[in-house]
Motif scaffolding. Structure first.
Motif, short mmCIF file in Angstrom:
data_model
loop_
_atom_site.label_atom_id
_atom_site.label_comp_id
_atom_site.label_asym_id
_atom_site.label_seq_id
_atom_site.Cartn_x
_atom_site.Cartn_y
_atom_site.Cartn_z
N ASP A 228 48.15 39.11 49.20
CA ASP A 228 48.97 39.43 48.02
C ASP A 228 48.34 38.84 46.77
OD1 ASP A 228 50.73 40.76 49.66
OD2 ASP A 228 52.25 39.16 49.65
N LYS A 229 47.88 37.60 46.86
CA LYS A 229 47.24 36.94 45.73
C LYS A 229 45.98 37.70 45.31
CE LYS A 229 45.17 32.55 44.38
NZ LYS A 229 44.75 31.23 44.86
N PHE A 230 45.21 38.10 46.30
CA PHE A 230 43.98 38.84 46.01
C PHE A 230 44.31 40.19 45.36
CE2 PHE A 230 40.77 41.98 47.37
CZ PHE A 230 39.66 41.45 46.74
N GLN A 231 45.35 40.86 45.86
CA GLN A 231 45.74 42.15 45.29
C GLN A 231 46.19 41.99 43.83
OE1 GLN A 231 45.54 45.22 46.25
NE2 GLN A 231 44.84 44.86 48.35
N LYS A 232 46.95 40.92 43.55
CA LYS A 232 47.41 40.68 42.18
C LYS A 232 46.22 40.41 41.25
CE LYS A 232 52.02 39.02 43.25
NZ LYS A 232 52.92 37.87 43.30
N GLU A 233 45.26 39.62 41.73
CA GLU A 233 44.07 39.33 40.93
C GLU A 233 43.27 40.60 40.69
OE1 GLU A 233 41.97 36.27 43.05
OE2 GLU A 233 43.42 34.72 42.50
N LEU A 234 43.17 41.42 41.70
CA LEU A 234 42.44 42.68 41.58
C LEU A 234 43.13 43.61 40.59
CD1 LEU A 234 39.95 44.05 42.82
CD2 LEU A 234 41.46 45.05 44.53
N GLN A 235 44.46 43.68 40.70
CA GLN A 235 45.23 44.52 39.78
C GLN A 235 45.09 44.01 38.35
OE1 GLN A 235 46.85 47.29 40.58
NE2 GLN A 235 47.55 47.65 38.49
N SER A 236 45.16 42.69 38.17
CA SER A 236 45.04 42.09 36.85
C SER A 236 43.65 42.37 36.27
CB SER A 236 45.25 40.59 36.97
OG SER A 236 44.98 39.95 35.77
N SER A 237 42.64 42.24 37.10
CA SER A 237 41.27 42.50 36.65
C SER A 237 41.10 43.98 36.25
CB SER A 237 40.28 42.15 37.77
OG SER A 237 39.00 42.54 37.44
N TYR A 238 41.69 44.86 37.02
CA TYR A 238 41.61 46.28 36.76
C TYR A 238 42.29 46.62 35.43
CZ TYR A 238 42.44 51.29 37.31
OH TYR A 238 42.49 52.63 37.11
N GLU A 239 43.46 46.02 35.22
CA GLU A 239 44.21 46.28 33.98
C GLU A 239 43.46 45.75 32.78
OE1 GLU A 239 48.06 44.63 34.65
OE2 GLU A 239 48.66 46.28 35.98
#
Length: 120
Positions: free
Chosen positions: A105-116
């Motif tokens: 979940d943490k990795f997904q949030k970081e990935l989403q944040s990076s993408y945004e």
């Protein structure tokens, strides 16, 4: 705790479980051996006419009976320890699953944040 810590603990618990199962199997083998010796000596007593042979066979039966009782006590002890370790393993696996999910979940949030951030 980290996923790695849970994985190491799981490996340790699996090794301990395997060790206890080996001890349990060994004690079960000891029981079978003692029971075989007891039966053999009992049949020898039935066929024997000599008092000294009968006494010797009776002492052997007593010795094997004591070994049998000791092995049964050890089996009870190992079974108890094995049950505790299996419960501990189950608890650890639940914690490992939760830790893995939290890490994902943490990795997904970081990935989403990076993408945004890249979109902006």
């Amino acid at each position: 705790m980290s996923v790695n810590t849970y994985q190491q603990k799981e490996k340790s618990l699996l090794n301990e479980i395997a060790r206890l199962e080996k001890y349990l199997a060994n004690e079960q083998k000891n029981i079978a051996t003692s029971e075989k010796k007891i039966a053999s000596n009992q049949s020898s007593i039935a066929r024997s006419k000599s008092a000294s042979i009968i006494r010797t066979k009776q002492r052997t039966i007593e010795t094997e009976t004591r070994k049998l009782v000791q092995s049964k006590k050890k089996i009870a002890d190992y079974s108890s320890k094995l049950a505790r370790k299996k419960k501990e393993l189950g608890d650890n696996q639940i914690k490992l699953t939760k830790a893995t999910q939290a890490e994902n979940d943490k990795f997904q949030k970081e990935l989403q944040s990076s993408y945004e951030e890249q979109l902006e």
